[in-house]
Design an enzyme around this catalytic site. Structure first.
Site, PDB file in Angstrom:
ATOM      1  CG  ASN A  61      -1.713   1.254   1.391  1.00 33.36           C
ATOM      2  OD1 ASN A  61      -1.736   2.097   0.484  1.00 33.36           O
ATOM      3  ND2 ASN A  61      -2.383   1.402   2.524  1.00 33.36           N
ATOM      4  CD1 TRP A  62       3.279   0.988  -3.095  1.00 35.94           C
ATOM      5  CD2 TRP A  62       3.508   2.378  -4.835  1.00 35.94           C
ATOM      6  NE1 TRP A  62       4.004   0.336  -4.062  1.00 35.94           N
ATOM      7  CE2 TRP A  62       4.162   1.163  -5.145  1.00 35.94           C
ATOM      8  CE3 TRP A  62       3.519   3.404  -5.788  1.00 35.94           C
ATOM      9  CZ2 TRP A  62       4.820   0.954  -6.355  1.00 35.94           C
ATOM     10  CZ3 TRP A  62       4.173   3.195  -7.007  1.00 35.94           C
ATOM     11  CH2 TRP A  62       4.814   1.980  -7.274  1.00 35.94           C
ATOM     12  CE  LYS A  63      -0.034   3.095   4.827  1.00 44.65           C
ATOM     13  NZ  LYS A  63       0.075   3.141   6.268  1.00 44.65           N
ATOM     14  CG  HIS A 100      -5.687   2.003   5.142  1.00 42.61           C
ATOM     15  ND1 HIS A 100      -5.239   2.898   6.080  1.00 42.61           N
ATOM     16  CD2 HIS A 100      -4.718   1.078   4.987  1.00 42.61           C
ATOM     17  CE1 HIS A 100      -4.028   2.512   6.475  1.00 42.61           C
ATOM     18  NE2 HIS A 100      -3.682   1.430   5.822  1.00 42.61           N
ATOM     19  CD  GLU A 141      -2.748   5.374   6.755  1.00 38.87           C
ATOM     20  OE1 GLU A 141      -2.704   5.430   5.514  1.00 38.87           O
ATOM     21  OE2 GLU A 141      -1.872   4.779   7.438  1.00 38.87           O
ATOM     22  CD  GLU A 198      -3.320  -2.423   7.157  1.00 34.41           C
ATOM     23  OE1 GLU A 198      -2.233  -2.703   6.649  1.00 34.41           O
ATOM     24  OE2 GLU A 198      -3.915  -1.355   6.956  1.00 34.41           O
ATOM     25  N   GLY A 206       2.790   2.086  10.762  1.00 33.47           N
ATOM     26  CA  GLY A 206       3.778   3.149  10.629  1.00 33.47           C
ATOM     27  C   GLY A 206       4.523   3.457  11.912  1.00 33.47           C
ATOM     28  CB  SER A 265       5.408  -2.221  11.824  1.00 37.48           C
ATOM     29  OG  SER A 265       5.036  -0.882  12.132  1.00 37.48           O
ATOM     30  N   GLY A 273       2.957  -1.203   4.187  1.00 36.69           N
ATOM     31  CA  GLY A 273       3.058   0.223   3.893  1.00 36.69           C
ATOM     32  C   GLY A 273       4.486   0.613   3.586  1.00 36.69           C
ATOM     33  N   GLY A 274       5.161   1.192   4.564  1.00 34.59           N
ATOM     34  CA  GLY A 274       6.508   1.746   4.378  1.00 34.59           C
ATOM     35  C   GLY A 274       7.480   0.834   3.641  1.00 34.59           C
TER      36      GLY A 274
HETATM   37  P1  13P Z   1       3.193   0.209   7.626  1.00 33.97           P
HETATM   38  O1  13P Z   1       3.653  -1.082   6.973  1.00 33.97           O
HETATM   39  O2  13P Z   1       3.960   1.397   7.129  1.00 33.97           O
HETATM   40  O3  13P Z   1       3.108   0.091   9.097  1.00 33.97           O
HETATM   41  O4  13P Z   1       1.681   0.453   7.087  1.00 33.97           O
HETATM   42  C1  13P Z   1       0.779  -0.561   7.188  1.00 33.97           C
HETATM   43  C2  13P Z   1      -0.433  -0.186   6.409  1.00 33.97           C
HETATM   44  O5  13P Z   1      -1.177   0.695   6.793  1.00 33.97           O
HETATM   45  C3  13P Z   1      -0.682  -0.887   5.149  1.00 33.97           C
HETATM   46  O6  13P Z   1      -1.962  -0.605   4.671  1.00 33.97           O
END
Ligand code: 13P
Length: 249
Positions: free
Chosen positions: A10-12, A95, A97, A167, A173, A213, A234-235
């Site tokens: 997930n590149w956000k 998600h 967010e 999640e 994050g 994470s 994510g990251g």
């Molecule tokens: P991180 O891997 O950066 O913690 O993010 C997880 C996430 O929200 C994937 O959708």
């Protein structure tokens, strides 16, 4: 039959279109795998160049959001037909967010789920508790509500083909991964909830990812759990490490 693992990035809100193509070129050889489904979920403006850059590879492209109407006066939104026409196979829905910053609710997520199926897009529906909820001992109650409302009106066949991402919000994050036991416990609870809504066969077929994470160091242990069928990353999906996560074995 064993469920096929699915590892999605997930590149956000990261990567301009030209940066996105450069990242795909870097990751392409690293994420080649015959054993795992690999999905890059990218910002809407990156979809067309990323789909093009992924042609002829094992990578499938997903969107990070979608609206639940077909078309019309919804300024700024993206319709399901726009996504499928651009080559999208998956969409991340609900998600945390989007729930936190853009007022998404279980009800809007449910509308999007139904719309995604109508258009043959596989939803990756996210759920997960806050730290406060975990500390209050209501994690599973909260997640069961998210899953039950999210899947309202979804048929068993549609549910079998979908993906749920667990999640925990406190793990996103933060570098603070859920322990393997915590992640497995909730993923197993989600599978049990699907069995209650549908039946055992549906629960056995649906794929449940862990997200929060995930990195090259913890993926193997997490993905080895009985009820964890891969990850939503994510990251670490924005760097070469993603190749190590895909090839976690
Ligand atoms: P991180 O891997 O950066 O913690 O993010 C997880 C996430 O929200 C994937 O959708």
């Amino acid at each position: 039959m064993a469920r096929r693992k699915i590892v999605a990035g997930n590149w956000k809100m990261n990567k301009t279109p030209s940066e996105a193509v450069a990242l795909v070129e870097e990751l392409k050889p690293l994420v080649a795998s015959e054993d795992v489904d690999v999905v890059f979920c990218v910002p809407a403006i990156d979809i067309i160049p990323v789909v093009e850059a992924c042609k002829g590879t094992n990578i499938q492209v997903g969107a990070e959001n979608m609206y639940f109407e077909e078309s019309g006066a919804y300024t700024g939104e993206i319709s399901p037909a726009m996504l499928t026409d651009a080559g999208i196979k998956y969409v991340v829905l609900g998600h945390s967010e989007r729930r936190e910053y853009f007022a998404e609710t279980n009800e809007t997520v449910n509308k999007k789920m139904l719309k995604a199926f109508e258009h043959g897009i596989t939803p990756i529906m996210c759920c997960g508790e806050t730290l406060e909820q975990r500390e209050q001992g209501v994690t599973m109650d909260f997640i069961r509500q998210q899953v039950k409302v999210g899947f309202m009106g979804v048929t068993a066949d549609q549910a079998k083909a979908s993906v749920i991402a667990y999640e925990p919000i406190w793990a996103i994050g933060t570098g603070k991964t859920a322990t393997t036991e915590q992640a497995e416990e909730v993923c197993a609870g989600i599978r049990a909830c699907i069995a209650e809504i549908y039946d055992e066969a549906t629960a056995e077929a649906i794929r449940i990812q862990y997200g929060g994470s995930v990195n090259a160091g913890n993926a193997a242990e997490l993905f080895a759990q009985a009820d964890i069928d891969g990850g939503l990353v994510g990251g670490a999906s924005l760097k070469a490490d993603f190749g190590k996560i895909v090839n976690y074995k």
